[in-house]
Write a protein that holds these residues in place. Structure first.
Motif, PDB file in Angstrom:
ATOM      1  N   ASP A 102      32.181  36.064  33.293  1.00  0.00           N
ATOM      2  CA  ASP A 102      32.495  37.137  34.235  1.00  0.00           C
ATOM      3  C   ASP A 102      32.128  38.496  33.658  1.00  0.00           C
ATOM      4  N   TYR A 145      41.388  41.336  42.096  1.00  0.00           N
ATOM      5  CA  TYR A 145      41.505  39.879  42.149  1.00  0.00           C
ATOM      6  C   TYR A 145      42.413  39.542  43.324  1.00  0.00           C
ATOM      7  N   TRP A 154      42.725  33.923  36.568  1.00  0.00           N
ATOM      8  CA  TRP A 154      43.205  35.319  36.570  1.00  0.00           C
ATOM      9  C   TRP A 154      43.665  35.726  35.170  1.00  0.00           C
ATOM     10  N   VAL A 204      42.420  46.172  36.398  1.00  0.00           N
ATOM     11  CA  VAL A 204      42.582  45.009  37.272  1.00  0.00           C
ATOM     12  C   VAL A 204      43.657  45.300  38.313  1.00  0.00           C
ATOM     13  N   THR A 220      45.649  43.188  41.352  1.00  0.00           N
ATOM     14  CA  THR A 220      45.914  41.803  41.729  1.00  0.00           C
ATOM     15  C   THR A 220      46.713  41.770  43.018  1.00  0.00           C
ATOM     16  N   TYR A 222      37.193  39.599  43.369  1.00  0.00           N
ATOM     17  CA  TYR A 222      37.141  38.298  42.694  1.00  0.00           C
ATOM     18  C   TYR A 222      38.176  37.395  43.346  1.00  0.00           C
ATOM     19  N   THR A 223      37.820  36.135  43.532  1.00  0.00           N
ATOM     20  CA  THR A 223      38.794  35.177  44.040  1.00  0.00           C
ATOM     21  C   THR A 223      38.535  33.794  43.474  1.00  0.00           C
ATOM     22  N   ASP A 224      39.498  32.921  43.677  1.00  0.00           N
ATOM     23  CA  ASP A 224      39.432  31.521  43.261  1.00  0.00           C
ATOM     24  C   ASP A 224      40.038  30.702  44.395  1.00  0.00           C
TER      25      ASP A 224
END
Length: 329
Positions: free
Chosen positions: A157, A175, A183, A197, A199, A239-241
């Motif tokens: 990343d 995120y 994360w 960051v 979140t 950003y994601t998951d």
């Protein structure tokens, strides 16, 4: 006696060491140091993977080594033999042990079993060059993924963000989703490189106090919100998951409801900075955590990010096994 350097999460490195790893990751393939020439690398997988296996095998080959893929069932950690004995056995054959495991504690135990010890009394040299016999040899353990961390992904990343923006200090990554292992390693890596960051997570899925304290000790800054729009506003990267990770399948419906509204779509991307990019560690579930239009769109760097997994592992292993990595001699 030098301590073996392991890589169980990003903050096992200093900020300067992480920078060295990233620099080695950026070295052209033709110029990479052959630190694994004539040696093996054990790749132990309790959990399957497409990107992790391919990227790690190719990284080992680029460094001159021979990757050996080992399925979890072949060694039966804590069933056929203990995690410690698995590590000790594999260390007798390989220069590094890379493992993708269910329980982070297994990695900790493996690393503990491979700390260097003095050669046995009266032992003969192992080679003509006079190296001491040490059983098991003190080799590094590298985390390819655990329930607590995904540090090789975080290195990839960072490499991707450097390629996009150059100097990443002062940039903001938003995120959107579950404050999970991805994360956690990302937040640590960001703190070590001056990235802010934000979140956005539903209640119950946000970072815990220990995670935030760990990031703060590195000088990092994390803004926590339950509003994806707030997190995305002005961010340099989104950003994601996946909402439901491997092993959480029984929570799938609960998580789909909890994460409703946390999809990265065109509206959310529109709140980010004009030159913002989108990252995803993959695999992606189009229509859940991210839309197909964004994932395949012009601001997505997801496939570059995936390609960088090889370079990230190559840089890490080159550092660990090279003169700066602290492998006992």
């Amino acid at each position: 006696m030098t301590t073996t350097r392991h890589f169980l999460d990003v903050d096992d490195l200093s900020c300067e060491e992480l920078d060295s790893v990233l620099s080695l990751a950026a070295v052209p393939v033709a110029e990479v140091p052959q630190v694994l020439a004539g040696r093996g690398a054990a790749l132990l997988f309790e959990k399957p993977s497409a990107r992790t296996r391919s990227s790690t095998e190719l990284a080992v080959v680029a460094l001159g080594g021979h990757p050996v893929y080992i399925q979890g069932a072949e060694v039966g950690i804590d069933r056929r033999e203990t995690a410690e004995d698995v590590a000790r056995t594999l260390a007798c054959f390989h220069a590094v042990l890379c493992a993708r495991v269910l329980d982070h504690g297994v990695l900790v135990r493996m690393a503990g079993a491979l700390e260097p010890s003095p050669p046995p009394a009266g032992s003969a040299p192992a080679h003509d060059d006079g190296d001491d016999v040490r059983f098991p040899p003190p080799v590094p353990v590298v985390n390819l993924l655990s329930d607590r961390a995904h540090p090789c992904q975080a290195v990839a990343d960072l490499l991707t963000l450097r390629q996009v923006f150059g100097d990443v200090e002062g940039r903001t990554v938003a995120y959107i989703g579950d404050a999970n292992n991805v994360w956690r390693s990302l937040a640590l890596a960001a703190a070590m490189t001056g990235i802010r960051v934000r979140t956005a997570s539903p209640e119950g899925y946000e970072p815990d106090a220990d995670d935030l304290a760990r990031v703060a000790r590195l000088g990092g800054e994390v803004e926590v919100t339950t509003d994806p729009m707030e997190a995305a506003t002005g961010a340099d990267a989104l950003y994601t998951d996946v909402w439901t990770s491997m092993g959480q399948e029984d929570e799938q419906e609960l998580r789909r409801k909890a994460f409703a509204g946390f999809t990265i779509d065109d509206d959310l991307l529109g709140r980010a900075a004009p030159d913002a990019v989108v990252l995803h560690c993959l695999p992606a579930h189009r229509g859940e955590e991210i839309t197909a239009a964004v994932l395949d769109g012009p601001r997505s760097v997801v496939w570059r990010q995936a390609a960088n997994r090889t370079h990230a592992v190559r840089g890490l292993l080159a550092w660990l096994l090279g003169p700066g990595g602290g492998v006992p001699s």
